[in-house]
Design a protein around this motif. Sequence first.
Motif, mmCIF file in Angstrom:
data_model
loop_
_atom_site.group_PDB
_atom_site.id
_atom_site.type_symbol
_atom_site.label_atom_id
_atom_site.label_comp_id
_atom_site.label_asym_id
_atom_site.label_seq_id
_atom_site.Cartn_x
_atom_site.Cartn_y
_atom_site.Cartn_z
ATOM 1 N N GLU A 43 31.806 51.773 33.300
ATOM 2 C CA GLU A 43 31.319 53.138 33.076
ATOM 3 C C GLU A 43 29.795 53.173 33.010
ATOM 4 N N LYS A 44 29.203 52.059 32.584
ATOM 5 C CA LYS A 44 27.753 51.960 32.466
ATOM 6 C C LYS A 44 27.109 51.313 33.706
ATOM 7 N N GLY A 45 27.925 51.002 34.709
ATOM 8 C CA GLY A 45 27.396 50.384 35.919
ATOM 9 C C GLY A 45 27.045 48.926 35.753
ATOM 10 N N VAL A 46 27.714 48.257 34.802
ATOM 11 C CA VAL A 46 27.428 46.855 34.473
ATOM 12 C C VAL A 46 28.550 45.963 34.981
ATOM 13 N N LEU A 47 28.182 44.856 35.581
ATOM 14 C CA LEU A 47 29.139 43.911 36.162
ATOM 15 C C LEU A 47 29.694 42.982 35.091
ATOM 16 N N THR A 48 30.983 42.625 35.199
ATOM 17 C CA THR A 48 31.632 41.788 34.189
ATOM 18 C C THR A 48 32.060 40.436 34.758
ATOM 19 N N VAL A 49 31.785 39.386 33.966
ATOM 20 C CA VAL A 49 32.166 38.018 34.346
ATOM 21 C C VAL A 49 32.791 37.324 33.140
ATOM 22 N N PRO A 50 34.027 37.679 32.788
ATOM 23 C CA PRO A 50 34.721 36.994 31.694
ATOM 24 C C PRO A 50 35.238 35.636 32.156
ATOM 25 N N ALA A 51 35.653 34.826 31.194
ATOM 26 C CA ALA A 51 36.063 33.458 31.500
ATOM 27 C C ALA A 51 37.573 33.271 31.438
ATOM 28 N N ALA A 52 38.042 32.341 32.258
ATOM 29 C CA ALA A 52 39.462 31.971 32.293
ATOM 30 C C ALA A 52 39.556 30.491 32.628
ATOM 31 N N PHE A 53 40.766 29.962 32.506
ATOM 32 C CA PHE A 53 40.961 28.531 32.781
ATOM 33 C C PHE A 53 42.171 28.273 33.665
ATOM 34 N N THR A 54 43.214 29.047 33.479
ATOM 35 C CA THR A 54 44.452 28.834 34.229
ATOM 36 C C THR A 54 44.621 29.906 35.306
ATOM 37 N N PRO A 55 45.483 29.659 36.291
ATOM 38 C CA PRO A 55 45.752 30.681 37.311
ATOM 39 C C PRO A 55 46.239 32.000 36.705
ATOM 40 N N SER A 56 47.081 31.937 35.682
ATOM 41 C CA SER A 56 47.576 33.157 35.048
ATOM 42 C C SER A 56 46.451 33.941 34.386
ATOM 43 N N GLU A 57 45.539 33.225 33.733
ATOM 44 C CA GLU A 57 44.407 33.893 33.091
ATOM 45 C C GLU A 57 43.484 34.518 34.128
ATOM 46 N N VAL A 58 43.238 33.812 35.210
ATOM 47 C CA VAL A 58 42.403 34.344 36.289
ATOM 48 C C VAL A 58 43.008 35.625 36.840
ATOM 49 N N THR A 59 44.291 35.580 37.153
ATOM 50 C CA THR A 59 44.979 36.749 37.703
ATOM 51 C C THR A 59 44.941 37.920 36.729
ATOM 52 N N SER A 60 45.160 37.650 35.449
ATOM 53 C CA SER A 60 45.161 38.703 34.440
ATOM 54 C C SER A 60 43.817 39.412 34.376
ATOM 55 N N LEU A 61 42.732 38.673 34.445
ATOM 56 C CA LEU A 61 41.401 39.277 34.356
ATOM 57 C C LEU A 61 41.077 40.127 35.576
ATOM 58 N N PHE A 62 41.463 39.663 36.752
ATOM 59 C CA PHE A 62 41.223 40.492 37.929
ATOM 60 C C PHE A 62 42.055 41.771 37.875
ATOM 61 N N ARG A 63 43.253 41.693 37.328
ATOM 62 C CA ARG A 63 44.072 42.897 37.187
ATOM 63 C C ARG A 63 43.450 43.881 36.203
ATOM 64 N N MET B 274 27.722 48.560 39.473
ATOM 65 C CA MET B 274 26.942 47.611 40.257
ATOM 66 C C MET B 274 27.762 47.104 41.432
ATOM 67 N N ASP B 275 27.117 47.000 42.568
ATOM 68 C CA ASP B 275 27.758 46.486 43.770
ATOM 69 C C ASP B 275 27.806 44.961 43.699
ATOM 70 N N LEU B 276 29.007 44.402 43.749
ATOM 71 C CA LEU B 276 29.160 42.952 43.653
ATOM 72 C C LEU B 276 28.396 42.228 44.758
ATOM 73 N N LYS B 277 28.247 42.878 45.910
ATOM 74 C CA LYS B 277 27.542 42.253 47.029
ATOM 75 C C LYS B 277 26.085 41.963 46.701
ATOM 76 N N LYS B 278 25.546 42.654 45.711
ATOM 77 C CA LYS B 278 24.150 42.458 45.337
ATOM 78 C C LYS B 278 23.975 41.367 44.283
ATOM 79 N N TYR B 279 25.098 40.871 43.757
ATOM 80 C CA TYR B 279 24.985 39.869 42.695
ATOM 81 C C TYR B 279 24.681 38.500 43.298
ATOM 82 N N PRO B 280 23.663 37.795 42.808
ATOM 83 C CA PRO B 280 23.279 36.504 43.385
ATOM 84 C C PRO B 280 24.344 35.422 43.201
#
Length: 209
Positions: free
Chosen positions: A101-121, A1-7
Amino acid sequence: MDLKKYPKYTIIVRGYTPKQTESILEAMKGYEKEFAIEVTMNTDSALEMIQTLNENYGEQIMIGAGTVMNIDEERAAISSGAKFLLGPQSFTKEMITFAHEKGVLTVPAAFTPSEVTSLFRKGADIVKVFPASSVGPSYFKAIQAPLGHLPLMAVGGVSVNNITEYLNNDCQYFGLGSGMFHKKDVVRQNIAGLRRSITELLALDTVVS
């Protein structure tokens, strides 16, 4: 999924009946591209709702799953047609890879800067800061000062009463649950009242923009 299309806005459907949920979607007519609908996995008959909503509204509105806790729930949600997945905690690399692989967008949760960075990686598309009310709107601008511009979603305590503060602090996405609609409008399936809440929110966004 293209992130640009996500509302920008995700309406969180937790504990609503199918008829109440359909009332919300009816109230969204004309604004389908402004909102995504997240059916939480701890809602009764969540998988059936995701499948039915996708069959009836999937061409107009992005329908996905929320409160996804593990890969088994992820597989079930995707099999039911979910186009995106949100969680109240981190996703494993395996979960993010499988979703992509299924074309599905992911939005997991984080709280700290380290957690945010880890998820984007790991490859997360958007990172949900939860509960946003615990850190406040200024956190979104503060965290991006050292980390750079990021696709972050504020979830937890966000409502029409405070969303302008998040918008002014460079928050890009929002998940709105009980703060989106008046409870009586949901319970009574009051389409006019539900639509009024939708237009009020979008009007605030226009003012900030």
